[in-house]
Design an enzyme around this catalytic site. Structure first.
Site, PDB file in Angstrom:
ATOM      1  N   LYS A 185      20.931 -65.401 -29.572  1.00 34.37           N
ATOM      2  CA  LYS A 185      20.560 -65.295 -28.152  1.00 34.37           C
ATOM      3  C   LYS A 185      19.512 -64.180 -28.075  1.00 34.37           C
ATOM      4  O   LYS A 185      19.829 -62.983 -28.114  1.00 34.37           O
ATOM      5  CB  LYS A 185      21.828 -64.993 -27.349  1.00 34.37           C
ATOM      6  CG  LYS A 185      21.663 -64.241 -26.061  1.00 34.37           C
ATOM      7  CD  LYS A 185      21.074 -65.042 -24.948  1.00 34.37           C
ATOM      8  CE  LYS A 185      20.815 -64.135 -23.751  1.00 34.37           C
ATOM      9  NZ  LYS A 185      19.486 -63.477 -23.770  1.00 34.37           N
ATOM     10  N   GLU A 260      24.070 -52.062 -33.551  1.00 33.85           N
ATOM     11  CA  GLU A 260      22.967 -51.138 -33.824  1.00 33.85           C
ATOM     12  C   GLU A 260      22.468 -50.686 -32.455  1.00 33.85           C
ATOM     13  O   GLU A 260      21.798 -51.434 -31.766  1.00 33.85           O
ATOM     14  CB  GLU A 260      21.900 -51.873 -34.641  1.00 33.85           C
ATOM     15  CG  GLU A 260      20.962 -50.931 -35.352  1.00 33.85           C
ATOM     16  CD  GLU A 260      19.654 -50.824 -34.623  1.00 33.85           C
ATOM     17  OE1 GLU A 260      19.517 -49.854 -33.831  1.00 33.85           O
ATOM     18  OE2 GLU A 260      18.786 -51.678 -34.818  1.00 33.85           O
ATOM     19  N   CYS A 294      14.409 -47.997 -32.054  1.00 28.28           N
ATOM     20  CA  CYS A 294      15.678 -47.245 -32.015  1.00 28.28           C
ATOM     21  C   CYS A 294      15.621 -46.020 -32.915  1.00 28.28           C
ATOM     22  O   CYS A 294      16.338 -45.052 -32.686  1.00 28.28           O
ATOM     23  CB  CYS A 294      16.824 -48.133 -32.469  1.00 28.28           C
ATOM     24  SG  CYS A 294      17.015 -49.555 -31.424  1.00 28.28           S
ATOM     25  N   GLU A 391      17.588 -41.461 -24.652  1.00 31.02           N
ATOM     26  CA  GLU A 391      16.620 -42.119 -25.529  1.00 31.02           C
ATOM     27  C   GLU A 391      15.352 -42.357 -24.707  1.00 31.02           C
ATOM     28  O   GLU A 391      15.413 -42.967 -23.637  1.00 31.02           O
ATOM     29  CB  GLU A 391      17.220 -43.444 -26.010  1.00 31.02           C
ATOM     30  CG  GLU A 391      16.468 -44.070 -27.120  1.00 31.02           C
ATOM     31  CD  GLU A 391      17.227 -45.251 -27.730  1.00 31.02           C
ATOM     32  OE1 GLU A 391      18.064 -45.862 -27.030  1.00 31.02           O
ATOM     33  OE2 GLU A 391      16.958 -45.571 -28.893  1.00 31.02           O
TER      34      GLU A 391
HETATM   35  C1  SIN Z   1      14.880 -50.901 -34.167  1.00 33.14           C
HETATM   36  O1  SIN Z   1      14.224 -50.277 -33.362  1.00 33.14           O
HETATM   37  O2  SIN Z   1      16.043 -51.220 -33.942  1.00 33.14           O
HETATM   38  C2  SIN Z   1      14.312 -51.347 -35.472  1.00 33.14           C
HETATM   39  C3  SIN Z   1      13.340 -50.423 -36.031  1.00 33.14           C
HETATM   40  C4  SIN Z   1      13.095 -50.679 -37.492  1.00 33.14           C
HETATM   41  O3  SIN Z   1      13.573 -51.661 -38.065  1.00 33.14           O
HETATM   42  O4  SIN Z   1      12.432 -49.820 -38.083  1.00 33.14           O
END
Ligand code: SIN
Length: 492
Positions: A185, A260, A294, A391
């Site tokens: 999804k 994650e 992230c 963040e």
């Molecule tokens: C992410 O932002 O979750 C992935 C970043 C990455 O794979 O370097």
């Protein structure tokens, strides 16, 4: 048709239907999601707004197809994955165009993401046949103890908009390699990359129902995927808030989970660091994808003696970044994904300034287009500002001063998150000490770019659990089964 879509060589890659049970379906064809180009605000195309009914149908297909797929020898699954990898590489340019269209990142970054996405397929094509078990010595001479790994079963993946291709293959490739079926999804903002990848997987010969992609509202589809007893694993990349919600929804069916989630990466620069290298690292880890990753550096902690020098060197580089439409030549930073993201970044900057930060460059919307934000450097940020806790997910580098190693570690760990961290120093001993002390799942030591298919990507604390990529990433799609083989003293 959106004018940029005309750049595609193979127009079949632009899918306006979902792949369910080997058919490209639009549901009743009444309800559609507009996919927007964040650079222009224009509509690229529409995809179906499917819901609970289609999610249930997808699960039924995944159960049936998954049983057969789990019995296909790992080497045959590997050959199909390799074929998929080759098709993704062969269509790199078209996939990159689709990615830039729906996500906004510069075309060069989109091309890099497609190669990154393909590398997960290649890695797991090779890793699948190496899914070993164990023999454990037994205290009883007539008994043998064996551990085998088996596919977890039907999996679901809820993927984010920041890496619309990379996050799909990072979940799908290990699932398929391990012998699982999977339903994806994708994020509502960026479904086209996932659909194009599924189209190529189908072309590669991945059987019907083994990989399915469903588009629609997260709430309705997520509720079915998380509550189903038939779905045995959920992998999610996104915010901590949504991750907690999904974990709660998965609890009654006791699913395996990979989460994650958010990050608040510290980037520590000691006064003995190679400053040019550290600046390169900040540019990579902060400004890639307009700061929307992230693992992006969120807090740049600089030893007090070099804080001001480092800040002005960084500002000199940052203000030169070229901002605009990802298709324009030389553009290094595209727009943010939507207005909410843009407004959030501005409010974090305003709050930091209200807490005493000085703006060395940027700090305001960029004139290139309504969703572009100026690359920004904030110096002497107070740890009481919201930007120190939240963040950022935008192109804002926030610098904080620290006095010594102990304070750097304390500041770095003073967050609920624990995804990535970065340390810059010439001292080997300090690099070890600080890396071991940081509460993060991944550490870059004099390195700003740390992701690859061969390493375990994931976090601790409120950044989630589970690992993606590497041989550990394959484990997450398997269950261990212990076989106790006894009575070896008698002839049966
Ligand atoms: C992410 O932002 O979750 C992935 C970043 C990455 O794979 O370097």
């Amino acid at each position: 048709m959106n004018s940029d879509v005309r750049q595609l060589t193979n127009h079949e890659l632009l899918r306006s239907a979902c792949l369910i049970g080997g058919e490209w379906v639009v549901g009743r064809g009444e309800d559609w999601i507009e996919v927007l180009n964040p650079s222009t605000g224009g509509t690229i195309t529409t995809v179906p707004r499917l819901g609970a009914l289609e999610a249930e149908q997808a699960i039924e297909h995944a159960v049936t197809a998954g049983k057969k797929w789990s019995r296909v020898p790992a080497t045959e699954r590997s050959a199909l994955l390799r074929r998929w990898f080759e098709l993704v590489r062969a269509h790199e340019e078209d996939l990159a165009i689709l990615l830039t269209l729906e996500q906004g990142k510069p075309l060069a970054e989109a091309r890099a993401e497609i190669r990154y996405a393909a590398s997960y397929i290649e890695w797991f094509a090779e890793e699948g046949p190496r899914c070993y078990g164990d023999v454990i010595p037994s205290a009883d001479p007539h008994t043998r103890q064996i551990v085998i790994r088996q596919p977890v079963g039907v999996c679901a993946a809820i993927t984010p908009w920041n890496f619309p291709s990379g996050m799909v293959t990072r979940k799908v490739a290990p699932a398929l390699a391990a012998g699982c079926s999977i339903i994806v999804k994708p994020a509502e903002q960026t479904p086209l990359s996932a659909l194009a990848l599924a189209f190529l997987a189908e072309r590669a010969g991945i059987p019907a129902g083994v990989l399915q992609v469903i588009t629609g509202p997260s709430r309705a589809i997520g509720a079915v995927l998380t509550s189903s007893q038939d779905v045995r694993k959920l992998s999610f990349t996104g915010s901590t808030e949504v991750g907690r919600l999904l974990a709660a929804q998965c609890a009654p069916s006791l699913k395996k989970l990979s989460l994650e989630l958010g990050g608040n990466a510290p980037f520590i620069v000691f006064k003995d660091a190679d400053l040019e290298r550290a600046l390169d690292g900040v540019m990579q880890s902060k400004f890639r994808n307009a700061g929307q990753t992230c693992v992006c550096t969120n807090r740049i902690l600089v030893q007090r003696e070099i804080h001001d020098e480092f800040a002005s060197l960084l500002a000199a580089r940052v203000q030169d970044l070229r901002v605009g439409d990802g298709f324009s030549d030389g553009v290094e930073q595209g727009p943010l994904i939507d207005k909410a993201a843009h407004d959030r970044v501005q409010s974090l900057v305003d709050d930091a300034v209200a807490h005493g930060a000085s703006v060395l460059c940027g700090g305001e919307p960029h004139s290139a287009s309504p969703l572009c934000y100026s690359p920004t450097v904030l110096a002497q940020v107070s740890s009481g500002a919201r930007i120190a806790r939240d963040e950022i997910f935008g192109p804002v580098a926030a610098l904080y001063a620290f006095s010594d190693e102990r304070e750097a570690i304390e500041l770095a760990n003073s967050t609920e998150y624990g995804l990535a961290g970065y340390v810059y120093t010439r001292s080997l001993a300090r690099a070890w000490r600080v890396s071991e002390a940081l509460e993060c799942g991944m550490i870059g030591i004099n390195a700003g770019l740390i992701s690859s298919a061969s390493v375990p990507f994931g976090g601790i604390k409120q950044s989630g659990y589970g690992r993606e990529g590497s041989r550990y990433g394959l484990d997450d799609y398997t269950e261990l089964k212990y076989l106790c083989m006894s009575a070896l003293d008698s002839e049966l």
